[in-house]
Scaffold this motif. Structure first.
Motif, short mmCIF file in Angstrom:
data_model
loop_
_atom_site.label_atom_id
_atom_site.label_comp_id
_atom_site.label_asym_id
_atom_site.label_seq_id
_atom_site.Cartn_x
_atom_site.Cartn_y
_atom_site.Cartn_z
N LEU A 4 0.89 -1.16 0.00
CA LEU A 4 0.00 0.00 0.00
C LEU A 4 0.93 1.22 0.00
O LEU A 4 1.82 1.30 0.85
CB LEU A 4 -0.87 -0.02 1.25
CG LEU A 4 -1.84 1.15 1.43
CD1 LEU A 4 -2.87 1.19 0.31
CD2 LEU A 4 -2.55 1.05 2.78
N ASP A 5 0.74 2.10 -0.96
CA ASP A 5 1.67 3.22 -1.14
C ASP A 5 0.95 4.55 -1.14
O ASP A 5 -0.24 4.63 -1.45
CB ASP A 5 2.39 3.09 -2.49
CG ASP A 5 3.40 1.97 -2.46
OD1 ASP A 5 4.28 2.00 -1.59
OD2 ASP A 5 3.29 1.06 -3.31
N ARG A 6 1.71 5.59 -0.81
CA ARG A 6 1.24 6.96 -1.02
C ARG A 6 2.16 7.53 -2.10
O ARG A 6 3.39 7.43 -1.98
CB ARG A 6 1.37 7.76 0.28
CG ARG A 6 0.94 9.22 0.18
CD ARG A 6 1.09 9.86 1.56
NE ARG A 6 0.61 11.22 1.60
CZ ARG A 6 1.37 12.29 1.45
NH1 ARG A 6 2.67 12.16 1.20
NH2 ARG A 6 0.86 13.50 1.52
N ALA A 14 -1.77 13.97 -3.33
CA ALA A 14 -1.24 12.71 -2.79
C ALA A 14 -2.33 11.66 -2.92
O ALA A 14 -3.50 11.94 -2.64
CB ALA A 14 -0.82 12.88 -1.34
N LEU A 15 -1.95 10.46 -3.34
CA LEU A 15 -2.94 9.40 -3.60
C LEU A 15 -2.51 8.12 -2.90
O LEU A 15 -1.36 7.71 -2.97
CB LEU A 15 -3.03 9.16 -5.11
CG LEU A 15 -3.89 7.99 -5.58
CD1 LEU A 15 -5.37 8.26 -5.32
CD2 LEU A 15 -3.66 7.74 -7.07
N ARG A 16 -3.49 7.47 -2.24
CA ARG A 16 -3.26 6.14 -1.66
C ARG A 16 -3.52 5.13 -2.78
O ARG A 16 -4.60 5.15 -3.38
CB ARG A 16 -4.26 5.95 -0.52
CG ARG A 16 -3.84 4.96 0.53
CD ARG A 16 -4.74 5.11 1.73
NE ARG A 16 -6.10 4.78 1.39
CZ ARG A 16 -6.82 3.84 2.00
NH1 ARG A 16 -6.31 3.16 2.99
NH2 ARG A 16 -8.06 3.60 1.64
N THR A 17 -2.55 4.28 -3.05
CA THR A 17 -2.66 3.42 -4.23
C THR A 17 -1.91 2.12 -4.00
O THR A 17 -1.26 1.95 -2.98
CB THR A 17 -2.10 4.16 -5.47
OG1 THR A 17 -2.25 3.33 -6.63
CG2 THR A 17 -0.63 4.50 -5.31
N SER A 18 -2.02 1.22 -4.96
CA SER A 18 -1.32 -0.05 -4.84
C SER A 18 -1.11 -0.64 -6.22
O SER A 18 -2.01 -0.59 -7.07
CB SER A 18 -2.15 -1.02 -3.99
OG SER A 18 -1.44 -2.22 -3.81
N GLY A 19 0.08 -1.19 -6.43
CA GLY A 19 0.34 -1.95 -7.66
C GLY A 19 0.14 -1.14 -8.92
O GLY A 19 0.40 0.06 -8.95
N ALA A 20 -0.32 -1.82 -9.99
CA ALA A 20 -0.50 -1.18 -11.29
C ALA A 20 -1.89 -0.53 -11.31
O ALA A 20 -2.84 -1.07 -11.85
CB ALA A 20 -0.36 -2.20 -12.40
N ASP A 21 -1.99 0.62 -10.67
CA ASP A 21 -3.29 1.28 -10.49
C ASP A 21 -3.85 1.75 -11.85
O ASP A 21 -3.20 2.53 -12.54
CB ASP A 21 -3.10 2.48 -9.56
CG ASP A 21 -4.42 3.08 -9.10
OD1 ASP A 21 -5.42 2.94 -9.83
OD2 ASP A 21 -4.43 3.70 -8.03
N SER A 75 5.36 10.26 -7.85
CA SER A 75 6.53 9.92 -7.07
C SER A 75 6.12 9.17 -5.81
O SER A 75 5.33 9.67 -5.02
CB SER A 75 7.27 11.18 -6.62
OG SER A 75 7.39 12.07 -7.70
N PRO A 76 6.68 7.97 -5.61
CA PRO A 76 6.38 7.24 -4.37
C PRO A 76 6.91 8.02 -3.16
O PRO A 76 7.98 8.61 -3.23
CB PRO A 76 7.16 5.93 -4.53
CG PRO A 76 7.56 5.86 -5.96
CD PRO A 76 7.58 7.24 -6.51
N ASP A 77 6.14 8.04 -2.10
CA ASP A 77 6.56 8.67 -0.85
C ASP A 77 7.22 7.57 -0.03
O ASP A 77 6.53 6.67 0.47
CB ASP A 77 5.30 9.23 -0.15
CG ASP A 77 5.59 9.73 1.25
OD1 ASP A 77 6.73 9.56 1.73
OD2 ASP A 77 4.66 10.28 1.87
#
Ligand SMILES: CC(C)(COP(=O)(O)OP(=O)(O)OC[C@H]1O[C@@H](n2cnc3c(N)ncnc32)[C@H](O)[C@@H]1OP(=O)(O)O)[C@@H](O)C(=O)NCCC(=O)NCCS
Length: 299
Positions: A131-133, A258-265, A277-279
């Motif tokens: 899980l990425d921002r 800023a977006l909460r995302t995962s994988g190949a969104d 850019s990944p945080d």
């Protein structure tokens, strides 16, 4: 040393162990009060030494989507061992009855967010996702192509079900997302609506919800302004375009999105460039353990 299921009477011991491992709750957080009943869908196990809770693990009753099917999933949380008792094998001792109980409830999988993958590898979990921002300049969204046949409006409490259905349609097409159903998500619509915050709906010409974005903002209206997008989901390209366009309209007051995302969104496919850019401070690896291989694959 006694290994046993936790009850509401262990609440103080749980809070002390959680603070020791993960730090105090941020200032301004609502005070945590002792629950009268065990919270629905939550099952804690612990090790008690001389009356003191020295290790704990919590299992959450969840379900997640895999290959278009909902699989009962045990969410592992709040893993902590008191400093003096670490490296003594307590984690495995507490985990064993918790996993056996989860299997009895029918959970074929379990998942968790590790602080270090090594803790869980030998117990059968493996890294499968994160899980990425990510951040991007809000102004870059101005070049997203306008949607065709989709408009937007602010969600109201009466839209809670439609938002849940849209989430389910989106999640069923991915591998891994929680269903966001079950005892822990069973709450009144007004509460769900209030917690979700500002939510923009994308609606097609027949009035069907084809996407939504829930968001909030922080910082001022200068360079520190951030539009924080918690969920951005759609089931059509024009749904995504419509939502990106609404978010773009904050460029002059919130230069960073800023977006909460995962994988190949899939949301990213509609952007004019690949510049997000990944945080690194908000990268949360996700691990999976298959408890019941035959059960999971048969389902
Ligand atoms: C992580 C923690 C729960 C492990 O408890 P513990 O009693 O030390 O665990 P165990 O002795 O049973 O060790 C379990 C396994 O984890 C590994 N491990 C423990 N801490 C680790 C770390 N920080 N990084 C990598 N591996 C680790 C051990 O080597 C062992 O693996 P092995 O069986 O292959 O040798 C404990 O150190 C703790 O409370 N840490 C602070 C809170 C925390 O990080 N919790 C995890 C949240 S996801």
């Amino acid at each position: 040393m006694e290994i046993r299921e936790l009850t509401p009477d262990d609440w103080e011991g749980e809070a002390a162990l959680a603070e020791e491992a993960f730090g105090a709750a941020p200032a301004g957080s609502p005070p945590r009060t002792r629950p009268a009943e065990p919270p629905p869908g939550r099952h804690g196990w612990g090790a008690v030494d001389g009356g003191r809770l020295v290790a704990k693990v919590v299992a959450l009753e969840q379900a997640s989507w895999w290959g278009g099917v909902e699989l009962a999933t045990c969410g592992i949380a709040s893993v902590a061992v008191a400093a003096e008792h670490r490296s003594g094998g307590l984690l495995a001792a507490v985990m064993a009855p918790l996993l056996a109980q989860a299997a009895e409830r029918g959970a074929v999988l379990s998942t968790l967010y590790p602080t270090a993958p090594g803790i869980y590898r030998s117990l059968g979990w493996e890294l499968v996702a994160a899980l990425d921002r990510v951040t991007l300049p809000t102004a870059s969204l101005s070049r997203v192509r306008p949607p065709v046949g989709v408009t937007t409006r602010r969600a109201e409490v009466g839209d809670v079900r439609a938002v849940q259905e849209l989430y389910a349609a989106w999640a069923a097409a991915q591998n891994g997302p929680l269903t966001r159903t079950g005892p822990r998500f069973d709450r009144p619509d007004a509460e769900i609506h209030a917690d979700r915050g500002a939510t923009t709906l994308a609606v097609d010409t027949a009035g069907r919800v084809v996407g939504y974005a829930s968001w909030s903002r922080h910082g001022g209206y200068g360079p520190d302004g951030v539009l924080e997008v918690h969920d951005l989901l759609a089931v059509s390209a024009d749904g995504y375009r419509a939502l990106w366009q609404v978010l773009a309209s904050s460029a002059s007051v919130a230069p960073t999105l800023a977006l909460r995302t995962s994988g190949a969104d899939p949301a990213r496919l509609l952007l004019p460039g690949v510049t997000w850019s990944p945080d690194p401070a908000a990268h949360h690896p996700y691990m999976l353990r298959v408890h019941d291989v035959a059960g999971a694959l048969t389902a």
